[in-house]
Design a protein around this motif. Structure first.
Motif: not given
Length: 280
Positions: A111-123
């Motif tokens: 879940t944490k990895r997914f959150h980081i991935a989505f945050r980086n995607f939005m960036r």
């Protein structure tokens, strides 16, 4: 930036958010949206998926050079975490191509990895030069998993090209509801700056001005009509508009062709105000 629109149903939260579509497009930006439903909360992230479908539709309509640039930006930003995102949202492969699912999608830290991935995607997909506005309607009906992800996005102060707008109705959730807890967490942790905008019903004076403008008449000429509408709707903008449409459809509001202006009979309007007529 996290903008929270609040107010009872019918006060214009959704309409206000959608006024941003054209200004965002004029800056070559992206506007996407999702709407949560109280009765259809089945799959976590379902409304994010709907919004990403719209995102992909817009991006894949760009010219080849722009599409290639955003693909390179996504791949460079996420690197080995890209399969984490495409496994959750396969529609993104229309931009970045097929990805192989990795073992990092499983385990306690998934879940944490997914959150980081989505945050980086939005960036990766927005910038001050090409902003992205993400509107989520009826956020109070969101699932807990989506709210946790939204908290990550709202707390990301590094993404200067991203604007998150959410519309909600405080009056429909209890203090212990997970949405209420979500708001308290944001406030207590001070990780995100919430810009609240609370929308209210219109005053009698504003309803009078609105009715006069719609009918192209003077304020004093429509006073009986506007007062009746205000008394019926309590200034709820949605019901004010519905009232005018209902009066027209029922023949109580009509155009006098000989005078070239709108007309009504005061006695009928007063009877409508005091009656049980449905306005929706």
């Amino acid at each position: 930036e996290f903008i929270l629109l609040s107010g009872v149903s019918g006060t214009g939260k959704t309409a206000l958010a959608y006024t941003l579509i054209e200004p965002v497009k004029s800056r070559k930006g992206i506007f996407i949206s999702g709407k949560f439903d109280q009765l259809q909360r089945t799959e976590p992230y379902s409304e994010l998926f709907s919004a990403l479908i719209e995102f992909v539709r817009q991006v894949t309509s760009w010219d080849e050079c722009s599409l290639s640039q955003i693909k390179e930006s996504i791949v460079a930003s996420l690197q080995s975490d890209l399969p984490i995102l495409t496994s959750m949202f396969p529609v993104l492969e229309q931009i970045v191509g097929p990805q192989q699912i990795s073992s990092s999608l499983r385990g306690a830290g998934a879940t944490k990895r997914f959150h980081i991935a989505f945050r980086n995607f939005m960036r990766a997909v927005c910038s001050p030069e090409r902003p992205l506005v993400f509107f989520l309607d009826d956020l109070q009906w969101s699932d807990s998993a989506t709210l946790n992800l939204i908290q990550v996005l709202a707390s990301d102060k590094s993404n200067q090209g991203f604007v998150l707008i959410a519309a909600c109705r405080y009056d429909e959730v209890a203090f212990e509801h997970h949405f209420s807890k979500f708001l308290r967490n944001l406030e207590n942790e001070k990780a995100a700056v919430i810009n609240p905008i609370e929308l209210h019903c219109l005053s009698k004076k504003v309803v009078n001005r609105l009715v006069a403008d719609v009918l192209h008449m003077q304020d004093t000429e429509v006073k009986i009509l506007s007062n009746a509408i205000f008394g019926k709707t309590k200034g709820n903008i949605y019901f004010v508009i519905q009232s005018l449409e209902s009066l027209y459809n029922d023949g109580l509001l009509f155009v006098d062709t000989s005078l070239g202006q709108w007309q009504w009979h005061d006695s009928e309007i007063k009877a409508w105000r005091n009656g049980q007529h449905n306005i929706v």
